[in-house]
Design a protein around this motif. Structure first.
Motif, PDB file in Angstrom:
ATOM      1  N   UNK A  68       0.871  -1.021   0.236  1.00  0.00           N
ATOM      2  CA  UNK A  68       0.009  -0.175  -0.030  1.00  0.00           C
ATOM      3  C   UNK A  68       0.743   1.421   0.098  1.00  0.00           C
ATOM      4  N   UNK A  69       2.175   1.154   0.091  1.00  0.00           N
ATOM      5  CA  UNK A  69       2.844   2.441   0.323  1.00  0.00           C
ATOM      6  C   UNK A  69       2.863   3.407  -0.811  1.00  0.00           C
ATOM      7  N   UNK A  70       3.100   2.613  -2.029  1.00  0.00           N
ATOM      8  CA  UNK A  70       3.121   3.187  -3.265  1.00  0.00           C
ATOM      9  C   UNK A  70       1.828   4.003  -3.634  1.00  0.00           C
ATOM     10  N   UNK A  71       0.787   3.373  -3.444  1.00  0.00           N
ATOM     11  CA  UNK A  71      -0.424   3.804  -3.603  1.00  0.00           C
ATOM     12  C   UNK A  71      -0.502   5.428  -2.619  1.00  0.00           C
ATOM     13  N   UNK A  72      -0.204   5.107  -1.566  1.00  0.00           N
ATOM     14  CA  UNK A  72      -0.119   6.183  -0.434  1.00  0.00           C
ATOM     15  C   UNK A  72       0.442   7.573  -0.972  1.00  0.00           C
ATOM     16  N   UNK A  73       1.970   6.915  -1.523  1.00  0.00           N
ATOM     17  CA  UNK A  73       2.777   7.955  -1.948  1.00  0.00           C
ATOM     18  C   UNK A  73       1.908   8.880  -3.317  1.00  0.00           C
ATOM     19  N   UNK A  74       1.384   8.114  -4.168  1.00  0.00           N
ATOM     20  CA  UNK A  74       0.741   8.832  -5.208  1.00  0.00           C
ATOM     21  C   UNK A  74      -0.288   9.574  -4.807  1.00  0.00           C
ATOM     22  N   UNK A  75      -0.797   9.446  -3.929  1.00  0.00           N
ATOM     23  CA  UNK A  75      -2.101  10.224  -3.062  1.00  0.00           C
ATOM     24  C   UNK A  75      -1.192  11.528  -2.442  1.00  0.00           C
ATOM     25  N   UNK A  76      -0.353  11.250  -1.899  1.00  0.00           N
ATOM     26  CA  UNK A  76       0.294  12.538  -1.355  1.00  0.00           C
ATOM     27  C   UNK A  76       0.865  13.178  -2.464  1.00  0.00           C
ATOM     28  N   UNK A  77       1.275  12.669  -3.521  1.00  0.00           N
ATOM     29  CA  UNK A  77       1.871  13.644  -4.542  1.00  0.00           C
ATOM     30  C   UNK A  77       0.937  14.178  -5.437  1.00  0.00           C
ATOM     31  N   UNK A  78      -0.527  13.725  -5.241  1.00  0.00           N
ATOM     32  CA  UNK A  78      -1.535  14.244  -5.860  1.00  0.00           C
ATOM     33  C   UNK A  78      -1.878  15.522  -5.436  1.00  0.00           C
ATOM     34  N   UNK A  79      -2.004  15.468  -3.940  1.00  0.00           N
ATOM     35  CA  UNK A  79      -2.363  16.443  -3.216  1.00  0.00           C
ATOM     36  C   UNK A  79      -1.562  17.611  -3.343  1.00  0.00           C
ATOM     37  N   UNK A  80      -0.184  17.243  -3.365  1.00  0.00           N
ATOM     38  CA  UNK A  80       0.841  18.400  -3.581  1.00  0.00           C
ATOM     39  C   UNK A  80       0.859  18.999  -4.754  1.00  0.00           C
ATOM     40  N   UNK A  81       0.625  18.256  -5.967  1.00  0.00           N
ATOM     41  CA  UNK A  81       0.385  18.886  -7.265  1.00  0.00           C
ATOM     42  C   UNK A  81      -0.762  19.760  -7.225  1.00  0.00           C
ATOM     43  N   UNK A  82      -1.711  19.430  -6.374  1.00  0.00           N
ATOM     44  CA  UNK A  82      -3.082  20.109  -6.370  1.00  0.00           C
ATOM     45  C   UNK A  82      -2.908  21.491  -5.613  1.00  0.00           C
ATOM     46  N   UNK A  83      -2.052  21.470  -4.759  1.00  0.00           N
ATOM     47  CA  UNK A  83      -1.521  22.515  -3.722  1.00  0.00           C
ATOM     48  C   UNK A  83      -0.880  23.634  -4.672  1.00  0.00           C
ATOM     49  N   UNK A  84       0.099  23.231  -5.555  1.00  0.00           N
ATOM     50  CA  UNK A  84       0.695  23.789  -6.325  1.00  0.00           C
ATOM     51  C   UNK A  84       0.043  24.563  -7.963  1.00  0.00           C
TER      52      UNK A  84
END
Length: 336
Positions: free
Chosen positions: A172-188
């Motif tokens: 599950x770690x890679x999926x979690x990392x993708x969600x974190x990245x998606x949230x960061x991209x949205x913040x940008x």
């Protein structure tokens, strides 16, 4: 248990700029023993790829530092080294994944379990594996005593264990990392992107030419890459778990790296891969593994009962047959 990611990204680069001057940027690099890649539409006011890459790699470094089972100084490996009846303060991200693993374990009646690392090592698939072979029954039963999500508990901000269990977040770690990245991209300010980490991915928005991000689902073969189906994705995480790249054979029997925690042994059913679409890449990641472990009948029943959008590929003779449910077809009805 592990989750082999074989989602192939197929992105059309024919139109790199839209009529308003939007451009398609991309970058990637190594991570988690594999690779990551990011593609995004750069609109006015959105940072360039150097800055976006710096922030994405910051997220990946944090996830690796907390959750990697391949580095002895990670938070989870320091916990794994502790004896029974120990506790360790943990960041909220790890506690979140432990809670997610508990829900998946309960939903699968114990087939999915985050504490299978000793079994993975025993069968030759884990980070501390010494030999790839079928273990003897006595050793297998001994190791199984150190496996089970029920041995974990959360006390405040501490993760505790009442047996010498070891946690493995690889499912599950890679999926979690993708969600974190998606949230960061949205913040940008990035609204259209395709983010992928070790094959787990999430896409949102459209490319500058107005088309959807296109994802090719790979046929589960170990000899070559063949696209089984191409889908368009907008707003969903996509995860494919398969048993066809990491395995060994002994005495004519094929042993997959995907373990059923209920038996302590690799799965043996004909389900070769499962692709799941979910709003959360973390849940897509976990559910694809869960369904793969459960198999073609139990996994299908679970997906139908819980309305999990799923695409199954089963071995049949020397080829494959596919099956997708209504939830999957509805999410992929829009043509790429």
């Amino acid at each position: 248990m592990g989750s082999l990611r074989q989602v192939v990204i197929v992105c059309g680069f024919a139109a790199l700029a839209g009529c308003d001057g939007d451009s398609l940027e991309s970058f990637g690099g190594p991570t988690m023993g594999s690779t990551y890649s990011i593609k995004y539409v750069r609109t006015p006011g959105v940072p360039g790829p150097d800055e976006v890459q710096r922030q994405v790699e910051g997220v990946l470094a944090e996830v690796d530092r907390q959750m990697s089972t391949y580095r002895g100084d990670s938070d989870i490996e320091r916990f794994n080294d502790l004896p029974a009846n120990s506790c360790q303060p943990m960041p909220e991200s790890i506690l979140h994944l432990v809670r997610t693993g508990e829900r998946l374990a309960e939903a699968s009646n114990g087939a999915f379990d985050l504490t299978v690392e000793p079994l993975l090592n025993l069968w030759g698939f884990g980070p501390q594996a010494r030999e790839i072979k079928v273990p003897d029954a006595v050793t297998l039963e001994q190791v199984r005593q150190r496996v089970g999500h029920a041995h974990l508990r959360i006390e405040g901000q501490q993760l505790c264990k009442d047996a010498a269990v070891e946690v493995d977040f690889n499912s599950i770690a890679a999926g979690y990392a993708v969600d974190r990245i998606a949230a960061q991209l949205t913040r940008l300010g990035i609204q259209s992107y395709l983010g992928e980490v070790t094959g787990e991915l999430k896409a949102a928005g459209r490319k500058p030419d107005g088309s959807l991000w296109r994802i090719a689902l790979e046929e589960p073969r170990d000899d070559q890459q063949v696209a089984e189906r191409i889908i368009g994705v907008n707003g969903f995480g996509v995860s494919t778990s398969g048993d066809y790249r990491n395995y060994f054979q002994q005495d004519g029997q094929r042993y997959s790296h995907t373990l059923d925690a209920r038996t302590g042994a690799p799965i043996t059913h004909p389900l070769a891969s499962v692709t799941v679409l979910q709003p959360s890449a973390l849940m897509a990641d976990g559910l694809s593994t869960l369904l793969l472990i459960l198999g073609p009948e139990q996994g299908w029943e679970y997906a139908e009962k819980h309305q999990v959008a799923a695409f199954f590929v089963m071995r049949e003779g020397t080829g494959f047959v596919t099956r997708s449910n209504k939830a999957f077809e509805q999410l992929t009805a829009v043509k790429p």
